[in-house]
Write a protein that holds these residues in place. Sequence first.
Motif, short mmCIF file in Angstrom:
data_model
loop_
_atom_site.label_atom_id
_atom_site.label_comp_id
_atom_site.label_asym_id
_atom_site.label_seq_id
_atom_site.Cartn_x
_atom_site.Cartn_y
_atom_site.Cartn_z
N GLN A 1 0.81 -1.26 0.00
CA GLN A 1 -0.19 -0.11 0.09
C GLN A 1 0.86 1.11 0.15
O GLN A 1 0.21 2.30 0.10
N GLY A 2 2.22 1.18 0.05
CA GLY A 2 2.94 2.34 -0.06
C GLY A 2 3.24 3.01 1.35
O GLY A 2 3.54 4.28 1.40
N VAL A 3 2.95 2.49 2.46
CA VAL A 3 2.80 2.94 3.64
C VAL A 3 3.95 2.24 4.48
O VAL A 3 4.43 1.12 4.48
N ALA A 4 4.85 3.40 5.13
CA ALA A 4 6.11 2.95 5.79
C ALA A 4 5.77 2.12 7.13
O ALA A 4 4.60 2.28 7.97
N TYR A 5 6.70 1.09 7.51
CA TYR A 5 6.61 0.55 8.70
C TYR A 5 7.67 0.81 9.46
O TYR A 5 9.07 0.53 8.95
N VAL A 6 7.78 1.44 10.83
CA VAL A 6 8.84 1.83 11.42
C VAL A 6 8.88 1.08 12.74
O VAL A 6 7.85 1.36 13.98
N PRO A 7 9.88 0.21 12.97
CA PRO A 7 9.73 -0.54 14.15
C PRO A 7 10.35 0.24 15.24
O PRO A 7 11.79 0.82 15.26
N PHE A 8 9.64 0.29 16.42
CA PHE A 8 10.38 0.80 17.70
C PHE A 8 10.92 -0.46 18.28
O PHE A 8 10.63 -1.50 18.09
N PHE A 9 12.27 -0.26 19.26
CA PHE A 9 12.97 -1.36 19.91
C PHE A 9 13.36 -2.27 18.66
O PHE A 9 13.21 -3.39 18.74
N PRO A 10 13.97 -1.73 17.72
CA PRO A 10 14.67 -2.50 16.41
C PRO A 10 15.78 -3.42 17.16
O PRO A 10 16.02 -4.46 16.37
N LEU A 11 16.45 -3.14 18.09
CA LEU A 11 17.40 -4.13 18.77
C LEU A 11 17.00 -4.43 20.16
O LEU A 11 17.83 -5.03 20.94
#
Length: 290
Positions: free
Chosen positions: A207-217
Amino acid sequence: MSTSSARLPGGNWALGDLTVTRFGYGAMQLAGPGVMGPPADRDAARAVLRAAVEAGVTHIDTSDAYGPRVTNELIREALHPYPPSLRIVTKVGATRDGHGGWPTARRPEDLRRQVHENLASLGLDVLDVVNLRLGTAEGPQAGSLAEAFETLVELREQGLIRHLGVSNATVEQVVEARSIAPIVCVQNMYNLAHRHDDALVDTLAGQGVAYVPFFPLGGFTPLQSSTLSGVAARRGVTPMAVALAWLLHRSPNILLIPGTSSAAHLRENIAGAGLSLSPEDLAELDQIGR
């Protein structure tokens, strides 16, 4: 402030009509212990922000609840007037109490106040992206977001916000938000070992929507995996480098916002995220969170 012309790992992504680097910076760790109060070294905190921009980062994630107000004030002190390419993404929907808790604050009057507080503390007339923080500190919670999200839509129509997103959201809440107004990003907990949003990542990519992970580590409990450590040892890098690189490999709509209070660690994160993982590496790593 000038920025580096060096290309950051992952290239760019479009948040609506705004272009950002897929490698961004999360400002939460610039506040004091427990994300409360000022940092021990305010000059060092400002130096990290300047180092991020000088490295070419054009996506900084923050919230007026961090500190509270501390990270936004540091961003303004370090970077204002902002480079034309810099995009600051903030969030509303929670506040802080005297015990360091994160009580919800999603009534229309709460959200209006928070948007104006973010504008004031950042020194902006309009906020690039505002995420509606849902759920609680324990994670997403089911329930309609309509009243809160419609309040942000009204503020966007008033010209105070350019684009909207949601954070700490269930799949159903993402669908509900998109039925009310366009969103440009979803910010949820996700990393190599916590992959409950796998299907959502793929859906949003289409859908062209960003996914931004918090706590990536892994957040306050860094990722621990013998498989991750084994791949890292084989490649001669740290496990955290592999974890960041895996996220950029995972899907083109994933945007990284790893946080740090150290300029040296920031540079390590950039280098780590640029690691090229082989098909064999990816196949092995793919089993961790499954």
